[in-house]
Design a protein around this motif. Sequence first.
Motif, PDB file in Angstrom:
ATOM      1  N   PRO A  60     -13.452  27.029  59.135  1.00 30.74           N
ATOM      2  CA  PRO A  60     -13.892  28.159  57.883  1.00 30.74           C
ATOM      3  C   PRO A  60     -14.938  27.853  56.856  1.00 30.74           C
ATOM      4  O   PRO A  60     -15.917  28.420  56.831  1.00 30.74           O
ATOM      5  N   MET A  61     -14.802  26.600  56.346  1.00 30.49           N
ATOM      6  CA  MET A  61     -15.760  26.100  55.623  1.00 30.49           C
ATOM      7  C   MET A  61     -17.294  25.982  56.006  1.00 30.49           C
ATOM      8  O   MET A  61     -17.968  26.645  55.248  1.00 30.49           O
ATOM      9  N   PHE A  64     -18.484  29.739  56.363  1.00 32.74           N
ATOM     10  CA  PHE A  64     -19.048  30.395  55.363  1.00 32.74           C
ATOM     11  C   PHE A  64     -20.477  29.612  54.845  1.00 32.74           C
ATOM     12  O   PHE A  64     -21.511  30.619  54.585  1.00 32.74           O
ATOM     13  N   MET A 120     -16.257  30.851  49.394  1.00 27.45           N
ATOM     14  CA  MET A 120     -16.405  29.546  49.595  1.00 27.45           C
ATOM     15  C   MET A 120     -15.426  28.981  48.758  1.00 27.45           C
ATOM     16  O   MET A 120     -14.565  27.803  48.806  1.00 27.45           O
ATOM     17  N   ASP A 123     -11.996  29.278  49.772  1.00 31.50           N
ATOM     18  CA  ASP A 123     -11.799  28.311  50.838  1.00 31.50           C
ATOM     19  C   ASP A 123     -11.562  26.970  50.521  1.00 31.50           C
ATOM     20  O   ASP A 123     -10.672  26.241  51.085  1.00 31.50           O
ATOM     21  N   ARG A 124     -12.302  26.354  49.486  1.00 27.27           N
ATOM     22  CA  ARG A 124     -12.058  25.228  49.053  1.00 27.27           C
ATOM     23  C   ARG A 124     -10.603  25.365  48.345  1.00 27.27           C
ATOM     24  O   ARG A 124      -9.770  24.192  48.411  1.00 27.27           O
ATOM     25  N   ALA A 127      -8.047  24.787  50.943  1.00 28.34           N
ATOM     26  CA  ALA A 127      -8.159  23.463  51.641  1.00 28.34           C
ATOM     27  C   ALA A 127      -7.287  22.581  50.970  1.00 28.34           C
ATOM     28  O   ALA A 127      -6.856  21.401  51.384  1.00 28.34           O
ATOM     29  N   TYR A 134      -3.959  26.258  55.730  1.00 23.92           N
ATOM     30  CA  TYR A 134      -5.314  26.779  55.528  1.00 23.92           C
ATOM     31  C   TYR A 134      -5.873  26.956  56.764  1.00 23.92           C
ATOM     32  O   TYR A 134      -6.533  28.399  57.087  1.00 23.92           O
ATOM     33  N   THR A 135      -5.658  26.580  58.050  1.00 28.43           N
ATOM     34  CA  THR A 135      -6.300  27.102  59.469  1.00 28.43           C
ATOM     35  C   THR A 135      -5.544  28.276  59.717  1.00 28.43           C
ATOM     36  O   THR A 135      -6.230  29.309  60.385  1.00 28.43           O
ATOM     37  N   LEU A 138      -6.977  31.287  57.235  1.00 31.20           N
ATOM     38  CA  LEU A 138      -8.425  31.545  57.215  1.00 31.20           C
ATOM     39  C   LEU A 138      -8.854  31.606  58.955  1.00 31.20           C
ATOM     40  O   LEU A 138      -9.604  30.670  59.331  1.00 31.20           O
ATOM     41  N   ILE A 143     -12.481  35.774  58.652  1.00 31.62           N
ATOM     42  CA  ILE A 143     -13.717  35.262  58.038  1.00 31.62           C
ATOM     43  C   ILE A 143     -14.690  36.237  58.550  1.00 31.62           C
ATOM     44  O   ILE A 143     -15.544  36.614  57.700  1.00 31.62           O
TER      45      ILE A 143
END
Length: 313
Positions: A60-61, A64, A120, A123-124, A127, A134-135, A138, A143
Amino acid sequence: MAAINISSVYTSVFILVGIPDLESYHVWLSVPIFIMYVVAMLGNLLMFLLITMEPRLHNPMYYFLCTLSITDLIVLNAIVLKLLCILWLNDKKISFFSCLVQMFLIYCFSSSESGILTAMAFDRYMAICDPLHYTSALTNTLIVKIVIALVIRGAIITTPIIWMANKLPYCQSHHIPYSYCDHMSVVKLACTDVTINSVYGLITAMIIIVFDVSCIAGSYICILRAVLRLSTKNAKSKAFGTCTSHISIILIFYSLGLFSILTHRLGHVAPYIHVIVATLYLLIPPTLNPIIYGVKTKEIRTAALQLFTRPVL
């Protein structure tokens, strides 16, 4: 009252002045702009290629980041190519249609970039604050939906601006005292009241800024609280360094944008200062984003090193 000449009301060509009052320095000013353009193009293209080619970056990170690079490339080329024609070749003419297209691309994808920075930050947050989900949270499908929604948001907000600008009668000077087709600089040339254009542009810009900045601030407050609970000093230092660099580019993006928006309506500064700041608002983020988000990320550095050291068959 004398009738207005129809040919002067509906123009097919505008003249972009470039940087007002600094015409004699255009060639010199083009040097840093061209350098920033080259750095931004190479950095964002490399970021895009690395993320699409390297399977280890398919999370994901980095998706983005890839979207951010594409957005930066669109905004960058929408403004810089014509600006360099003005500064180098004195080619200042731009058709009315091209002016509206440029305006749409700049505002639509600048709005999308703001949304991507917000995504983003979220996303952080996921995480760092909720790594176990997280996985699973997202997913690639989510996304894609987020990115499409952000582009649609930018298009919905920008379309009325373009539509209203297209409907105005332009019977004053067709010289735009700007380096690109900025909304307010264009509509101020109309021979009618443009209050509704100004108010709509201000309200939509403020809504985007307030909403996105609030979401980003909330995410980073939660992130910093989580970082402070980390046990080792080294982990805290690494997390703070990452957050600081991310927050720096966010502050630059929004502060320059807010300055450009408000000086059109509320303040008065020298025209060349306003134009330079507004131009840097569109140039600095694409230049710095690959450095802040790419060079300082170990996985991207490793992927770049492997790409350039890979033996040629």
